[in-house]
Design a protein around this motif. Structure first.
Motif: not given
Length: 418
Positions: A220-224, A227-230, A317-326, A406-415
């Motif tokens: 899960n962490r790897s995929f998250m 995905l955010t990197s992509a 493009a923030k709509a992509d962020i919402f879809a990724l959250g789901i 911002q999401l990519e940076f935060r995801m690196d931190q939490v994972t």
């Protein structure tokens, strides 16, 4: 305003699709029993047919197709001596095309081949959108599916497509069809096709991969992170995907460990201009676009993953962020529903309204003050850091969501902290 190679999603055909999606949404139901490991069946070889049931031309004793070299610019050339690819089996089929597993005859490498019949404007729009998005990427990314080549076929002859090829009359004809919304003129026995040759992902899609295995926090962490990197890579290159969902996320296992591949760019937008609604022209590229200030007005996508503002038809493009959250939320907690049409069990979160389930974006649009229950399950493996990040990704106001960088940076931190 959309430039000449924009994808006009305001046409009636897409509006009809959205109406069908909304009706189907109400018929969907939550999955009652979680899937057991190993339930994903291997797809069996099927007869090679195109979208309309016509047999794919066989040469040299197998189902295969050929690339032809043009004798002159803008014209189709003479028949070749031998096909370059052999089709092995059908691995997917949708409203607009068929995907095959194939093998390159010279190298023996396996590839995925998507065949789209371009006999109607809506089909041409989807095909050209995918081609423009993938062809516009000057660099490769490990987590975005790679386009090897695209071939335009008509009347048994074919021509390799290049980005913005103004010398090809057939290519310009496709662009004109997309813009005018008129059917391609021609005889039924001379259909026009676009063949996309892409890297083959043997791991199936994200639904198949996750639901056929036991929960694995490390995966899960790897995929998250992948995905955010992509998505950050796509947004950096001015591409808004607009249809992020588990079906369109493929898994490659060539390196031994699973690698995410974001695919299916039929609804994507390549953004250009200064905040106005436009799209990159055939030879017009603006590298200084802020994709998060580029407004789109076409309500498209898959309803369970659509942001509230997409339902209204005014979004960025923030709509992509919402879809990724789901997607990430559903992946962590293995939340699924049964698709009304395909009857497949799919990863996706939702809101219950009586006996019905409603997409999160639609529910937030109806009630912007609604507080999402994240996590949804009492014994969820979700950390507090991931919970907070998902709450931000699924904020009803897109300005409150992080952008892809911002999401990519935060995801690196939490994972890394997990």
């Amino acid at each position: 305003m959309e430039l000449r190679n924009g994808i006009h999603r305001e046409v009636r055909t897409v509006q009809q699709q959205q109406q069908q999606q909304r009706r189907g949404c109400k018929r969907a139901r939550p999955a009652e029993n979680p899937p057991k490991a190993g339930v994903c069946k291997v797809l069996r070889p099927l007869p090679l047919e195109d979208n309309d049931g016509e047999a794919v031309r066989a040469e040299d004793g197998g189902g295969c197709f050929s690339f032809f070299k043009s004798a002159k610019p803008g014209h189709f050339g003479v028949p070749p001596a031998a096909p370059r690819y052999s089709l092995l089996r059908e691995v997917g089929r949708g409203s607009y095309g068929v995907v095959y597993e194939a093998v390159a005859r010279r190298s023996g490498a396996r590839v995925a081949v998507k065949k789209l019949r371009c006999d109607a404007p809506e089909k041409v729009e989807l095909a050209l959108a995918e081609f423009w998005a993938l062809a516009s990427l000057e660099k490769k990314h490990e987590n975005v599916v790679q386009l090897e080549e695209c071939v335009l076929e008509r009347n048994g002859m074919a021509q390799k497509m290049s980005h913005g090829n103004k010398r090809s009359k057939q290519y310009l004809r496709l662009v004109e069809t997309s813009l005018k919304g008129e059917r391609i003129l021609g005889y039924p026995e001379e259909p026009c096709y676009l063949w996309f040759v892409m890297e083959f992902c043997e791991g199936g899609d994200l639904n198949q991969y996750i639901l056929s295995r036991r929960p694995d926090p490390k995966t899960n962490r790897s995929f998250m992170k992948q995905l955010t990197s992509a998505v950050a890579f796509l947004h950096k290159n001015n591409i808004v995907h607009r249809d992020l969902k588990p079906d369109n996320i493929l898994i490659s296992q060539k390196s031994g460990s699973p690698v995410i591949k974001v695919a299916d760019f039929g609804l994507s937008k390549v953004c250009a201009g200064l905040g106005c609604e436009a799209q990159v022209g055939e030879d017009q590229v603006n590298k200084n676009v802020n994709v998060n200030k580029f407004w789109l007005s076409s309500a498209c996508g898959s309803d369970f993953y659509m942001a509230p503002e997409v339902w209204e038809g005014h979004y960025t493009a923030k709509a992509d962020i919402f879809a990724l959250g789901i997607i990430i939320w559903a992946m962590i907690e293995r939340i699924t529903f049964i698709d009304a049409e395909s009857k497949r069990e799919l990863l996706g979160t939702y809101v219950r309204q009586g006996s019905e389930i409603v997409p999160v974006g639609e529910a937030l649009l109806e009630n912007p003050k609604m507080v999402l229950s994240i996590p949804q399950k009492p014994r969820s493996p979700m950390s507090d850091e991931i919970r907070k990040l998902l709450q931000d990704m699924l904020a009803v106001n897109p300005q409150d969501r992080p952008d892809a960088f911002q999401l990519e940076f935060r995801m690196d931190q939490v994972t890394c902290a997990a």
